[in-house]
Design an enzyme around this catalytic site. Structure first.
Site, PDB file in Angstrom:
ATOM      1  N   ASP A  64       0.892   8.282  -9.540  1.00 21.76           N
ATOM      2  CA  ASP A  64      -0.030   7.912 -10.619  1.00 21.76           C
ATOM      3  C   ASP A  64      -1.130   7.007 -10.071  1.00 21.76           C
ATOM      4  O   ASP A  64      -1.260   5.855 -10.460  1.00 21.76           O
ATOM      5  CB  ASP A  64       0.775   7.204 -11.727  1.00 21.76           C
ATOM      6  CG  ASP A  64      -0.040   7.045 -13.001  1.00 21.76           C
ATOM      7  OD1 ASP A  64      -1.113   7.671 -13.111  1.00 21.76           O
ATOM      8  OD2 ASP A  64       0.394   6.286 -13.889  1.00 21.76           O
ATOM      9  N   ASP A  76       0.846  -1.182   0.000  1.00 23.49           N
ATOM     10  CA  ASP A  76       0.000   0.000   0.000  1.00 23.49           C
ATOM     11  C   ASP A  76       0.890   1.245   0.000  1.00 23.49           C
ATOM     12  O   ASP A  76       1.783   1.376   0.836  1.00 23.49           O
ATOM     13  CB  ASP A  76      -0.890  -0.002   1.231  1.00 23.49           C
ATOM     14  CG  ASP A  76      -1.890   1.129   1.200  1.00 23.49           C
ATOM     15  OD1 ASP A  76      -2.975   0.933   0.642  1.00 23.49           O
ATOM     16  OD2 ASP A  76      -1.574   2.231   1.713  1.00 23.49           O
TER      17      ASP A  76
END
Lengths: 504, 543
Positions: free
Chosen positions: A360, A342
């Protein structure tokens, strides 16, 4: 008994129209452009009914038998039509051909019904009565069908189950006719067994259709699906049509191979091209490896760390030959280190500094994703770059979601980052925005960029113009996105609502 | 045309019943398969220790020790009292906790998926005048700066989306109903809102806010204290709040904080719930601090600071005041089964106060509290893997209109991790309150209920809000809090404001517990911890 036949006119008419509506709805659902789909479906169907009516004259004997057989056939084809078409859509490339073939076949058989019934009933009524009765029931059936379809069937049963239900009605009509007219039909036993077996199969199919429907999970993709996978975190769908490959995550377009170079060149080179001999680059998200491909164009880069949550996503872009040719094997390059973690947690624990950081992430369409655009996240993000490093953040569309775009800028500023927003046009996405952020003010001079060779979109001369925003790209808001207000997700939701792209 | 009607009917019925029958058996099969338990779990019942202690009462002590300051009870009140003794440089104290883990109503649990609360799970932002609590939160690393510019860490402020309500078949944002209600409901809610706003800034003749947190900072103007003599129900009736929606909301709030309904809670306490919190700096008055393990987060920090002072699995009994600076008691150790005599200068009673009549030798000058002031609660922690569509819509607090439960809290809501595979823990809160039943009657009613019985109720409550969710459930742990918390019944606040001085007759005995305030809130525990520590320090001659 005669009235039973008239009742069957009613049932048959209802079923006939329902199949037409189901295929029409299904076609416009899958192929889009409902006006075209409905008119061509209705046209084909009516024409096929005409063909059926024409051929009715070639049946002379055992009309009841013929009628019963036809009912069973319509029941099967019509009943399974929706399920079959959904499956075909996913696995067959010539979907339209199959669609119209099925419509045509159903239409032909339905077209046979009424003429046959008229002939069966011709001795039991006077002609004027017969015509009046048959058409009355026919049109009432049509009315019932057209009202119940949108109000009851689609909302409560869905297309697949509605089709099956009416298939069952068709076969039930066959069975009743067999039972009632058993003295008038030939090989009654055989027909009866056949009808009962069919009925049983269809009832079982109806019982299991819930599972069938959920396994089909009809998508709204216009192109042929070449790959589909539900990972722990998202639904990955890859489609291909006319040499164009598209990646969808949870139904949202991530790139189209036709114009992704515009998106990725802008994401990477506008920032990275200004950095003198960049050595270490961090990419957050971007599991498709396309941003990494662009970064690898700088020979001075020694190391790229790519943090993407989904190992199945990066695995796919490491191994699938079509995809690795698209990202030029960026993810297996020796300079690239893929970390499946994560990004928030990774950034929070990270102590290293990078020359350039690419952010992104998917657009902030859910609260979970909104965390990755929060003040808290940017606070940690700030420490991933050195004092002269740069961060490039993909920031949704400043045309569609101008306030959202401005909130991202505000939030970056709020943690003390200096920002320079810019935007480009990507045909698949529309007008698209990015924010360049740094711990010191960013200067834009004409000659600052050292772009690698072979770019398809960017050039030295045009980059300064990307920082110019027309009036309709500027959103007025002072809001800052915090974990405890998630104002970005709420704004984003409102702004994209009319575009209907995000339905997570 | 020989077929007769009977035969037609027969076959018609046959075919249609075959059709319906197969659908029916299909549904049957499905519903049966969901009845098989696909989850594990356990029932955590703490009443056992109480029974053991009752048996041990007769034991003669074997050893003897001196503990200058003895704190009986390792819940939030006792721990905070210890914390303030320690931060003022006093170390000669011990906190004795009956259970194997400290924490009381702030205890928490943990499994492979997440930490989760077993009780109190949030702290509202303090009022500006509550300087001590703001400072405490700064010391815990939760807040920065001070005064009007106080800033709370975003990681601990409850993340958005905070709360939602399941009402008439759909979810709506915020627990206060706003959609699918009548014009009349809306008007009454608006009228109540205006009443609350007016009371929030109203001051009594003594210059204090009518309603404040901690309670002791509230005005003691008799005009407003008169509200303590009627029930909240009576107050609402008198002011023509008769809508069902308004009543549900009020009753929900009372159960949430006090564990009892509007019919028992005093009107003063009922209004206190709504009117005692005022915006702090940039934050509105609905902001709260929360953690996956709830107030267990604070607990862990206190535990670390106080680790050399905590003795768990022990209980203080037979407290005997022998004169100034001479408090005798006995300490029972549940593990070694040993009884020790203990002599202290001061004893701080930080256990629920209904126990005092069992644990003090002299039955005079004890808090006027009895077991019926404490209703029971059940808390269930449900571990499950949610499908994406449910996961994405989760709020921190998820409440069902008209339910007997208080809804559930999402333990992983505060995690920074952006996306998960949907595995998480949901904590369901269920106050066992019934109109016209005393707390003792309810305790009797639920005694002996098995894990299976509780788990079934918990799961069906989740099914109400999320049909089909039970097949995703993996584990259901249930904890029964027999005497969960004290609720402020009619007349309680009068006692809170007036009777405390009577405890001072026995110098050396201190009562430091939220029960002093009549309501079980973190702010009250903090207030009494801070206050009592100062008094004790003065008493033992430190300051």
């Amino acid at each position: 008994m005669t009235y039973l036949l008239l009742f069957s006119v009613f049932v048959v008419a209802t079923c006939g129209l329902i199949y037409e509506l189901i295929t029409g709805a299904l076609a416009s659902y899958l192929l889009g452009d409902s006006v075209t789909q409905f008119s061509t479906i209705i046209g084909t169907y009516l024409f096929a009914m005409g063909v059926g009516s024409y051929f009715s004259k070639f049946f002379y004997r055992n009309l009841l038998n013929v009628f019963i057989e036809i009912e069973i056939v319509i029941g099967i084809i019509g009943g399974f039509s929706a399920a079959f078409l959904f499956v075909a859509y996913e696995y067959v490339s010539s979907f339209r051909f199959i669609l119209y073939t099925i419509i045509f076949i159903i239409g032909c058989f339905v077209g046979l019904e009424i003429p046959l019934l008229m002939r069966i009933l011709k001795d039991r009524f006077e002609f004027k009565d017969l015509v009046s009765k048959i058409f009355t029931y026919d049109y009432i059936g049509a009315l019932i069908a057209s009202i119940s379809f949108p109000l009851l069937l689609v909302p409560y049963l869905g297309l697949v189950r509605s089709a099956l239900l009416f298939g069952i009605f068709n076969v039930a009509v066959a069975l009743m006719t067999i039972v009632v007219f058993k003295t008038e039909i030939k090989s009654e036993k055989f027909l009866r067994v056949k009808a009962i077996l069919t009925l049983i199969i269809m009832v079982i199919a109806f019982g299991y259709s819930e599972r069938l429907v959920s396994s089909l999970e009809v998508q709204n993709y216009r192109e042929r699906i070449v790959f589909k996978k539900n990972t722990s975190y998202q639904k990955i769908v890859l489609t291909q049509s006319h040499g164009d490959m598209k990646l969808y995550l949870n139904g949202n377009l991530q790139f189209s191979s036709k114009d992704e170079y515009r998106y990725h060149e802008s994401l990477v080179h506008v920032g990275l091209g200004q950095i003198d001999k960049p050595r270490r680059v961090l990419i957050l998200g971007g599991g498709d490896g396309l941003a990494a491909r662009e970064v690898l164009k700088y020979p001075s880069v020694e190391e790229i760390v790519l943090v993407d949550l989904d190992d199945q996503m990066t695995g796919l872009f490491k191994s699938n030959p079509i995809l690795t040719s698209l990202n030029q094997n960026a993810l297996t390059h020796k300079k690239v280190q893929v970390v499946n973690q994560d990004a928030f947690v990774w950034v929070k624990n990270n102590r290293r500094q990078f020359d350039f950081v690419i952010v992104d992430f998917p657009d902030p369409s859910q609260f979970a994703l909104g965390k990755l655009y929060s003040r808290t996240f940017y606070g940690y993000l700030m420490s991933t770059v050195g004092i002269d490093g740069l961060i490039a953040v993909q920031s949704t569309s400043p045309y569609v979601a101008k306030k959202s775009f401005q909130i991202i800028v505000n939030t970056l500023n709020d943690v003390g980052l200096y920002t320079r927003p810019y935007h480009v046009y990507v045909p698949s996405f529309g007008e698209w925005g990015y924010v360049l952020a740094s711990r010191i003010p960013i200067e834009i001079k004409d000659s600052t960029w050292a772009l690698p060779a072979g770019l398809q979109f960017l050039s030295q001369e045009m980059i300064p113009f990307l920082f110019q925003f027309s009036k309709d790209l500027i959103g007025e808001t002072k809001e800052v996105n915090r974990l405890n207000n998630q104002v970005l997700v709420r704004t984003f939701e409102q702004e994209w609502e009319n575009y209907g792209h995000y339905e997570n | 045309m020989k077929t007769d009607r009977r035969e037609f009917l027969k076959y018609g019925l046959l075919t249609s019943s075959a059709f319906l029958g197969s659908i029916y058996t299909f549904h049957q099969r499905r519903s049966r398969s969901t009845e098989e338990l696909n989850y594990t779990g356990e029932l955590i019942d703490q009443s056992e220790r109480g029974h053991q202690l009752r048996k041990a009462m007769a034991m003669e002590p074997r050893g003897y020790e001196e503990v200058p300051v003895l704190i009986a009870g390792g819940g939030m009140s006792g721990l905070l009292t210890g914390y303030y003794l320690k931060t003022h440089g006093f170390n000669n104290f011990r906190i004795v906790e009956m259970n194997d883990r400290i924490g009381g109503n702030s205890s928490y649990g943990e499994n492979a998926v997440s930490k989760y609360p077993w009780g109190a799970h949030y702290i509202p932002l303090p009022n500006m005048e509550n300087v001590e609590l703001v400072t405490f939160l700064k010391d815990m690393g939760v807040a920065k700066a001070g005064g009007k510019n106080v800033e709370f860490s975003e990681e601990y402020l409850c993340q958005d989306p905070q709360e939602r309500l399941f009402m008439r078949g759909e979810w709506q944002e915020s627990i206060l109903p706003s959609k699918n209600i009548t014009r009349e409901d809306q008007d009454q809610l608006k009228r109540f809102h205006d009443l609350v706003e007016a009371y929030k800034y109203k001051k009594g003749r003594d210059g204090r806010f009518v309603f404040s947190i901690p309670v002791m900072l509230s005005s003691q103007d008799p005009e407003h204290l008169a509200l303590d003599r009627i029930s909240f129900d009576q107050f609402l009736k008198k002011n023509n709040f008769n809508s069902d929606v308004v009543h549900w909301y009020m009753n929900y709030c009372m159960l949430d904080d006090y564990g009892m309904g509007t019919d028992l809670v005093s009107a003063w306490a009922g209004l206190h719930y709504f009117c005692s919190r005022r915006p702090l700096g940039q934050y509105d008055d609905h902001r709260i601090l929360t953690w996956p393990e709830g107030n267990g987060w604070v607990l862990q920090r206190l535990e670390e600071i106080l680790k050399n002072h905590i003795a768990s699995n022990q209980a203080v009994i037979d407290i005997h005041w022998q004169g100034p600076k001479r408090v005798a008691s006995r300490i029972f150790d549940f593990q070694s089964r040993q009884m020790t005599a203990c002599q202290s200068h001061a004893l701080i009673f930080s256990a629920p106060q209904f126990l005092s009549q069992y644990l003090f030798k002299q039955k005079t000058d004890l808090p006027e509290v009895d077991a019926d002031d404490y209703y029971s609660w059940v808390v269930a922690n449900v571990t499950l893997k949610l499908p994406a569509n449910e996961l994405n819509k989760l709020h921190w607090d998820n409440v069902r209109f008209g339910s007997k439960s208080l809804g559930y809290v999402h333990a992983r809501h505060q995690e920074l991790r952006a996306r998960t595979d949907g595995t998480t823990v949901l904590t369901l809160y269920w106050p066992l309150y019934e109109k016209n039943h005393t707390a003792t009657e309810i305790r009797k009613k639920i005694s002996g209920m098995s894990w299976q019985q509780w788990a079934q109720q918990v799961v069906s409550e989740f099914e109400f809000m999320h049909p089909g969710i039970s097949k995703h459930i993996r584990n259901v742990d249930v904890k029964v809090h027999g005497h969960a918390m004290m609720g402020p019944r009619i007349g309680r606040m009068q006692k809170v404001f007036t009777t405390r001085s009577r405890y001072q007759n026995k110098k050396g005995i201190f009562f430091s517990h939220t029960d002093n305030s009549g309501m079980s809130l973190f702010e009250e525990a903090h207030f009494w911890g801070h206050q009592t520590a100062r008094e004790v320090l003065k008493y033992v001659g430190i300051s």
